[in-house]
Design an enzyme around this catalytic site. Structure first.
Site, PDB file in Angstrom:
ATOM      1  N   ASP A 183       3.319   1.901  -1.523  1.00 33.19           N
ATOM      2  CA  ASP A 183       3.530   1.546  -2.929  1.00 33.19           C
ATOM      3  C   ASP A 183       2.792   2.496  -3.875  1.00 33.19           C
ATOM      4  O   ASP A 183       1.878   3.213  -3.482  1.00 33.19           O
ATOM      5  CB  ASP A 183       3.022   0.124  -3.187  1.00 33.19           C
ATOM      6  N   ASP A 184       3.228   2.442  -5.138  1.00 34.74           N
ATOM      7  CA  ASP A 184       2.526   3.028  -6.295  1.00 34.74           C
ATOM      8  C   ASP A 184       2.667   4.541  -6.438  1.00 34.74           C
ATOM      9  O   ASP A 184       2.045   5.121  -7.320  1.00 34.74           O
ATOM     10  CB  ASP A 184       1.031   2.684  -6.281  1.00 34.74           C
ATOM     11  N   HIS A 233       9.455   0.157  -7.781  1.00 36.33           N
ATOM     12  CA  HIS A 233       8.260  -0.680  -7.991  1.00 36.33           C
ATOM     13  C   HIS A 233       8.072  -1.000  -9.473  1.00 36.33           C
ATOM     14  O   HIS A 233       7.041  -1.527  -9.876  1.00 36.33           O
ATOM     15  CB  HIS A 233       7.042   0.065  -7.433  1.00 36.33           C
ATOM     16  N   HIS A 237       3.570  -1.827 -13.825  1.00 31.83           N
ATOM     17  CA  HIS A 237       2.631  -2.439 -12.876  1.00 31.83           C
ATOM     18  C   HIS A 237       1.666  -3.384 -13.598  1.00 31.83           C
ATOM     19  O   HIS A 237       0.534  -3.603 -13.159  1.00 31.83           O
ATOM     20  CB  HIS A 237       1.848  -1.384 -12.094  1.00 31.83           C
ATOM     21  N   HIS A 338      -0.595   1.997   0.604  1.00 30.01           N
ATOM     22  CA  HIS A 338      -0.477   2.623  -0.713  1.00 30.01           C
ATOM     23  C   HIS A 338      -0.609   4.136  -0.598  1.00 30.01           C
ATOM     24  O   HIS A 338      -1.290   4.655   0.300  1.00 30.01           O
ATOM     25  CB  HIS A 338      -1.532   2.058  -1.673  1.00 30.01           C
TER      26      HIS A 338
END
Length: 378
Positions: A183-184, A233, A237, A338
Site C-alpha cells: 500500500d501507499d 488506494h 488517505h 507497505h
C-alpha cells in the site's frame, strides 16, 4: 439370477458415487477427481464462475456465489454469514465446522446449502450435479438433452488441475500461493522493491495513491511490464475526506483511476480503502463502489510493518508464522505490507524463507472473489 446380481452391483456403485459427492467420505472416489458441472433447477452454471472444489471425496462450493444462483442473499455479521431466501434463514459460523477459504471465497460442502434451503440433489450423469426445488420444470433427462453440447465439451476437455482449487489465481492443488500486496506507493523506493520481486520471480499487487502515481509515474511502466497487479488506494488517505460520504469515496477512487490511466494506459477495478474497509466502509459506501464496478480488497495477514519501521525484523517471523497458520487452515494468504524502506530492508528475508518452503507469489486480479472484512464478495 446373474442379471439381478449385475443390476444390484450397478445400484451399489451409484450409491457410493452419490455419497462421495454429497460430502460423505468413501474409499472409492479420488481426491483429484474432476469436479462435476453444477446446475440449479433448469440452468447449467458456468464452471469457470462457480469453480467447485473436489477434496478428500467431498464436493465444496463457494457459498456466496452459488447461493446467489439459488436465489439466496448473503450478509456478513462479524465472523458469521447470514443467508436468507425461500422463506428461510441460515447462519454460518466461519470459524467452526467444515468451512475453509480459498482465494477469498468461503467454501462449504454442497449439502450445507441444499439442506438449509430445502433443495434436493440429483446426479443425472457422472459429470453433472443438479440442485433443484419446486421451481424446476425439466426432468433430469430433459436437462441432459438441453445441455448436451456443453456437457460433451466439458467432458472432452482435459481436466484443469487448477480448476479444483477454488482459486482463479493460477494456484494448483499442490502449490502454495500467496498474494503479497503493498500500500501507499509508488515511492522513490519502488524500484528497489521491484528488484527484489524480480529476483524471486514474484508478482505482487500495489494499491496506490493518486498523488504518488503522479509523482513517481516513471516506475509505473516497469510495474506494468513485469505483470504486477494494479490497485487503487484513493487520493487523500484521510478518514474525514475519503469517508465523508459514499460519493466522496467513489470520487477518490475514480480520480485515482484516471491518474493511473494517464500514467499507464490501464485502469483497474481493484481497490483497497485506507485503514481497511472496517469500520468506515458501511453498506452505502460499498454499494456505491461495487455499483461502479470496483472490487473491495482487504487482507488476512497484517505484517504490521507500519508499526515497526524502526525495528522491521520484529514482524518477519510473525508474517512467516501467520502464513503457515493460514495454509494449514486451507486459506490463501493475502498479506498487507507497505511500500517503504523499512519493509524493503527485510523483504528479501521473507521472500527467501517462503520460496524455500515452495510458495509462489501471484498478483490479485478481477476474476478472484474479493476478500474483505465485510465478506462482501461483489
Amino acid at each position: 439370477m446373474k442379471l439381478l446380481k449385475v443390476k444390484w452391483m450397478a445400484v451399489c456403485l451409484m450409491v457410493i458415487c452419490c455419497l462421495g459427492l454429497l460430502g460423505i467420505h468413501t474409499n472409492t472416489a479420488s481426491a483429484q477427481a474432476q469436479a462435476p458441472l453444477l446446475g440449479v433447477n433448469d440452468v447449467l452454471l458456468d464452471s469457470n464462475t462457480i469453480k467447485p472444489v473436489m477434496e478428500n471425496d467431498k464436493l465444496y462450493v463457494p457459498i456466496v456465489t452459488l447461493g446467489q444462483k439459488m436465489g439466496i442473499s448473503t450478509s456478513a455479521n462479524g465472523n458469521t454469514l447470514v443467508l436468507t431466501g425461500h422463506n428461510r434463514s441460515f447462519t454460518l459460523d466461519l470459524n467452526k465446522g467444515d468451512v475453509f477459504e480459498r482465494g477469498g471465497r468461503t467454501m462449504v460442502p454442497i449439502r450445507t446449502l441444499t439442506d438449509a434451503f430445502g433443495f434436493t440433489i440429483t446426479i443425472p450423469s457422472s459429470n453433472v450435479y443438479r440442485i433443484q426445488n419446486a421451481n424446476a420444470s425439466l426432468s433430469d433427462s430433459q436437462f441432459l438433452n438441453t445441455f448436451a453440447a456443453e456437457i460433451k465439451q466439458y467432458v472432452a476437455a482435459k481436466p484443469d488441475k487448477a480448476s479444483n482449487t477454488g482459486n482463479t489465481g493460477n494456484a494448483k492443488p499442490s502449490s502454495r500461493t500467496i498474494y503479497l500486496s503493498f500500500d501507499d506507493g509508488p515511492t522513490a523506493h519502488t524500484s528497489q522493491l521491484l528488484d527484489i520481486l524480480d529476483k524471486y520471480n514474484a508478482k505482487a499487487t500495489f494499491f496506490m495513491l493518486g498523488p504518488e502515481i503522479r509523482q513517481h509515474s516513471a516506475v509505473m511502466k516497469r510495474m506494468v511490464d513485469a505483470g504486477h497487479g494494479l490497485g487503487l488506494h484513493g487520493m487523500t488517505h484521510q478518514v474525514k475526506k475519503i469517508y465523508a460520504s459514499p460519493a466522496a469515496a467513489l470520487a477518490e477512487m475514480n480520480q485515482d483511476n484516471d491518474i493511473l490511466f494517464k500514467a499507464t494506459g490501464k485502469r483497474t477495478s481493484l481497490i483497497r480503502t485506507p485503514y481497511g474497509s472496517k469500520p468506515y466502509l458501511k453498506k452505502a459506501y460499498r454499494d456505491q463502489l461495487t455499483g461502479a464496478g470496483y472490487h473491495i480488497w482487504d487482507w488476512n495477514i497484517d505484517s504490521n510493518d507500519w508499526r515497526y519501521t524502526k525495528n522491521p525484523q520484529h514482524f518477519v517471523q510473525t508474517v512467516l508464522s501467520d502464513i503457515k497458520r493460514l495454509k494449514k487452515q486451507g486459506r490463501t494468504p493475502v498479506v498487507l505490507m507497505h511500500d517503504k524502506p523499512s519493509t524493503i530492508k527485510v523483504l528479501p528475508q521473507i521472500m527467501a524463507a517462503l520460496q524455500k518452503e515452495g510458495y509462489s507469489f501471484e498478483p490479485l486480479n478481477d476474476k478472484l472473489t474479493p476478500l474483505n472484512f465485510w465478506n462482501d464478495h461483489r
